[in-house]
Write a protein that holds these residues in place. Structure first.
Motif, short mmCIF file in Angstrom:
data_model
loop_
_atom_site.label_atom_id
_atom_site.label_comp_id
_atom_site.label_asym_id
_atom_site.label_seq_id
_atom_site.Cartn_x
_atom_site.Cartn_y
_atom_site.Cartn_z
N ALA A 10 3.28 5.73 -5.76
CA ALA A 10 3.21 5.66 -7.22
C ALA A 10 2.19 6.65 -7.77
CB ALA A 10 2.87 4.23 -7.66
N GLU A 11 1.08 6.84 -7.07
CA GLU A 11 0.06 7.80 -7.51
C GLU A 11 0.63 9.21 -7.53
OE1 GLU A 11 -3.57 7.52 -5.28
OE2 GLU A 11 -3.75 5.37 -5.64
N VAL A 12 1.39 9.58 -6.49
CA VAL A 12 1.97 10.93 -6.42
C VAL A 12 3.01 11.11 -7.52
CG1 VAL A 12 3.32 12.52 -4.98
CG2 VAL A 12 1.48 11.15 -3.96
N GLN A 44 0.82 -1.21 0.00
CA GLN A 44 0.00 0.00 0.00
C GLN A 44 0.86 1.27 0.00
OE1 GLN A 44 -3.13 0.08 -0.74
NE2 GLN A 44 -3.26 2.29 -0.60
N ARG A 82 1.94 1.76 -3.57
CA ARG A 82 0.81 2.14 -4.42
C ARG A 82 0.53 3.64 -4.28
NH1 ARG A 82 -2.11 -2.54 -1.78
NH2 ARG A 82 -1.51 -4.33 -3.05
N GLU A 83 0.49 4.11 -3.04
CA GLU A 83 0.19 5.52 -2.78
C GLU A 83 1.31 6.43 -3.31
OE1 GLU A 83 -0.92 6.19 1.34
OE2 GLU A 83 -2.11 4.35 1.34
N LYS A 126 3.01 15.84 -0.34
CA LYS A 126 2.21 14.61 -0.43
C LYS A 126 3.07 13.38 -0.15
CE LYS A 126 -1.29 16.36 -3.59
NZ LYS A 126 -1.85 16.31 -4.95
N SER A 141 3.17 9.49 -10.37
CA SER A 141 2.47 9.51 -11.65
C SER A 141 1.83 10.87 -11.89
CB SER A 141 1.42 8.41 -11.68
OG SER A 141 0.70 8.44 -12.88
N ALA A 142 1.26 11.47 -10.86
CA ALA A 142 0.61 12.78 -10.99
C ALA A 142 1.61 13.87 -11.36
CB ALA A 142 -0.11 13.15 -9.70
#
Length: 162
Positions: free
Chosen positions: A126-128, A120, A123-124, A141, A130-131
């Motif tokens: 990776a979102e930042v 997890q 995953r979190e 963040k 990617s953004a």
């Protein structure tokens, strides 16, 4: 706990998590080891610098084992190259980061004891990443995610001191 109550399986996460250019794949998670160990494989492309802040953790050790290529770790300010067949145990509280300064991709194995971090977190993060669409990730963040998962970010370096 009896053996029948443990979910025995191969590569329990069975997913590939991409953090920009880095690739993480969990082989053992805390859920599958009664919280004793997490094991994940990481692939770091050639000439790739870690985009996340250097950090420490008070609740677990992290041991890295080199499989392919050479990853340069900075642990409490000391540069340490970890190549194939070499291992480095990063103690609790040590500020660390890594970079691939070489011309070939690196593959390594990370062992976290006890299993205080899992898929997890990645995953979190990776979102930042990617953004950020190829730019630097939002440090605030990233810091929030790191803290929530038990990592203590090191202070940001002064401009020009990376």
């Amino acid at each position: 706990m009896s053996l029948q109550s443990i979910d025995l399986c191969v590569n329990p996460a069975d997913e590939t998590i991409r953090l920009g250019q880095l690739v993480v794949r969990f082989l053992v998670t805390g859920e599958n080891s009664s919280g004793t160990v997490a094991v994940f494989e990481v692939v770091v492309p050639a000439a790739q610098r870690l985009t996340a802040p250097a950090h420490s953790h008070e609740h677990f050790e992290e041991t890295v084992y080199g499989i392919e290529g050479v990853l340069t770790w900075t642990v409490d300010g000391k540069l340490i190259d970890v190549g194939p067949g070499q291992a480095l145990c990063i103690p609790r509280g040590a500020v660390h980061r890594f970079d691939n300064n070489g011309t070939e991709d690196v593959k390594g194995l990370c062992v976290v004891t006890p299993a205080a971090i899992g898929p997890q977190f990645f995953r979190e993060a990776a979102e930042v990443i990617s953004a950020a669409a190829g730019g630097p990730p939002d440090r605030a963040k990233m810091v929030e995610i790191m803290r929530r998962h038990g990592l203590t970010p090191a202070p940001a370096p002064a401009p020009g001191l990376i």
